[in-house]
Enzyme design. Structure first.
Site, PDB file in Angstrom:
ATOM      1  N   GLY A 228      38.393  69.548  30.550  1.00  0.00           N
ATOM      2  CA  GLY A 228      36.825  69.579  31.294  1.00  0.00           C
ATOM      3  C   GLY A 228      36.650  69.652  32.063  1.00  0.00           C
ATOM      4  O   GLY A 228      35.411  69.369  33.393  1.00  0.00           O
ATOM      5  N   ASP A 229      37.222  69.977  33.149  1.00  0.00           N
ATOM      6  CA  ASP A 229      37.578  69.875  34.482  1.00  0.00           C
ATOM      7  C   ASP A 229      38.067  70.438  35.242  1.00  0.00           C
ATOM      8  O   ASP A 229      38.904  70.068  36.833  1.00  0.00           O
ATOM      9  CB  ASP A 229      36.913  68.519  34.987  1.00  0.00           C
ATOM     10  CG  ASP A 229      36.374  68.612  36.733  1.00  0.00           C
ATOM     11  OD1 ASP A 229      35.779  69.384  36.720  1.00  0.00           O
ATOM     12  OD2 ASP A 229      36.532  67.204  37.350  1.00  0.00           O
ATOM     13  N   LEU A 230      38.543  71.598  34.961  1.00  0.00           N
ATOM     14  CA  LEU A 230      39.201  72.730  35.393  1.00  0.00           C
ATOM     15  C   LEU A 230      38.379  73.467  36.797  1.00  0.00           C
ATOM     16  O   LEU A 230      38.842  75.017  36.628  1.00  0.00           O
ATOM     17  CB  LEU A 230      39.937  73.647  34.276  1.00  0.00           C
ATOM     18  CG  LEU A 230      40.978  73.089  33.508  1.00  0.00           C
ATOM     19  CD1 LEU A 230      41.552  74.063  32.248  1.00  0.00           C
ATOM     20  CD2 LEU A 230      42.284  72.233  34.531  1.00  0.00           C
TER      21      LEU A 230
END
EC number: 2.7.1.81
Length: 376
Positions: A228-230
């Protein structure tokens, strides 16, 4: 990036431990002496880079760690943080470059510490992870091959997590988690932070399109656990020299699992494309290379592909709106919060001006070129 479920609110307290207090935490909770400590940037938690002093008792173990202190809202969801921490351990065992988890003196993966500020007592969850080598990919120009590898990494990560089991896994079903792409309609309550301008008009249009087109398609997307936050600060790389003298980059670290939640494969690739566009000189071209890498592991269905353009636009909106909102709460953290905004509005506007069809054509043609062994 962010961590509170439900509405972000001013009730959320970002930790404000001094370096002396943080050092004392490492010793009291983890039984390790600190030789050097310095703060690291963070959205709404607090992180410190810690160097461990060697003593007769601690002759082995990591030399460098990251102390993670969760904000007050995240600290109220210990089950979620426990699952996220076990995922980090699971991925490391599966060969991914994630941190090792340092256990507390009580052999737990985290500890809840209470701080009496005089007027009230606040509790914070603390964890200690090993420090990973490398530098953020935000610091280098990212070429097609690295974009492909990052897309592939994102898909492999989600695919591997199909095999992850934990008794508290249901905590990843985070209803109304503001950073889950499914929560784009919740952005409406933060739009005031943008004022009245062209940027706000675009965001309002994206939210409406999301309601009309994405919300009605969710049942056709394949579910999975999303990192969800690459983003370009959460992927670390190390470089070596090729036989021809060129720099060859390899991913050396994946950071920040705080935004993990149940989502969909297409969410992960959309989020990754959006963040890889941020620093690119040719942002529209980025998507095809990331998509090709992702689809080498998890090919998207026609319905998922059809939603990709709008999902990338939606992630831009999430990041830009919530950064503007958070800046009003934490003006002292503006430089870190507004990283995306430096180029993000320009990229979002460019995508909107070009339109879905033109952007998709570039992405899908680029992705197709990898099938024939020619990368564009």
């Amino acid at each position: 990036m962010s961590s509170g479920d439900g509405q972000q609110s001013q009730a959320l307290t970002k930790p404000s431990f001094s370096e002396v207090q943080a050092s004392a935490l490492v010793e009291s909770v983890f039984g390790l002496k600190v030789s050097k400590i310095q703060p690291l940037p963070s959205y709404d938690d607090q992180n410190f880079h810690v160097c461990i002093a060697r003593t007769k008792v601690t002759t082995d173990g990591p030399n460098e760690c990251v102390l993670k202190i969760s904000n007050t809202e995240s600290s109220k969801t210990p089950d979620l943080i426990e699952v996220q921490t076990h995922i980090i351990m699971f991925l490391r065992a599966a060969g991914f470059p994630t941190a090792s988890v340092c256990r507390t003196k009580g052999d737990n993966v985290s500890s809840l510490v209470s701080v009496d500020s005089g007027s009230e007592v606040k509790s914070y969850l603390v964890r200690l992870l090993t420090y990973l080598p490398g530098r953020p990919i935000a610091e280098i120009p990212i070429g097609p091959q690295l974009l492909y590898e990052i897309g592939r990494l994102a898909a492999k990560l989600d695919k591997t997590l199909e095999k992850f089991h934990h008794p508290k896994l249901s905590s990843l079903h985070r209803e109304n988690f503001i950073w889950n792409l499914k929560s784009v309609p919740l952005l409406e309550k933060y739009l005031y932070a943008l004022g009245q301008n062209r940027n706000r008009e675009i965001v309002e249009q994206v939210i409406q399109l999301f309601k009309d087109e994405v919300m009605t398609s969710l049942s056709h997307f394949r579910e999975c656990i999303n990192h969800g936050d690459l983003n370009d600060h959460n992927i670390l790389i190390v470089s070596s020299e090729s036989a021809f003298g060129d720099a060859v980059y390899q991913v050396s670290g994946i950071l920040d699992f705080d935004d993990m939640s149940y989502g969909y494969y297409v969410f992960e690739v959309a989020i990754t494309i959006m963040y890889m566009m941020i620093e690119s000189k040719t942002p529209i071209q980025v998507g095809g290379h990331v998509l090709a890498g992702f689809e080498s592991v998890v090919p998207l269905t026609p319905v998922e592909r059809g939603a990709l353009f709008l999902l990338v636009c939606s992630r831009f909106c999430q990041s830009l709106v919530l950064a503007a909102y958070s800046c009003q709460l934490y003006p002292e953290n503006e430089e870190y919060l507004m990283i995306t905004a430096k180029t993000g509005w320009k990229h979002l506007q460019q995508m909107f001006d070009m339109g879905r069809k033109a952007v998709e054509e570039i992405w899908f043609e680029t992705a197709k070129s990898y099938e024939s062994g020619i990368s564009m």
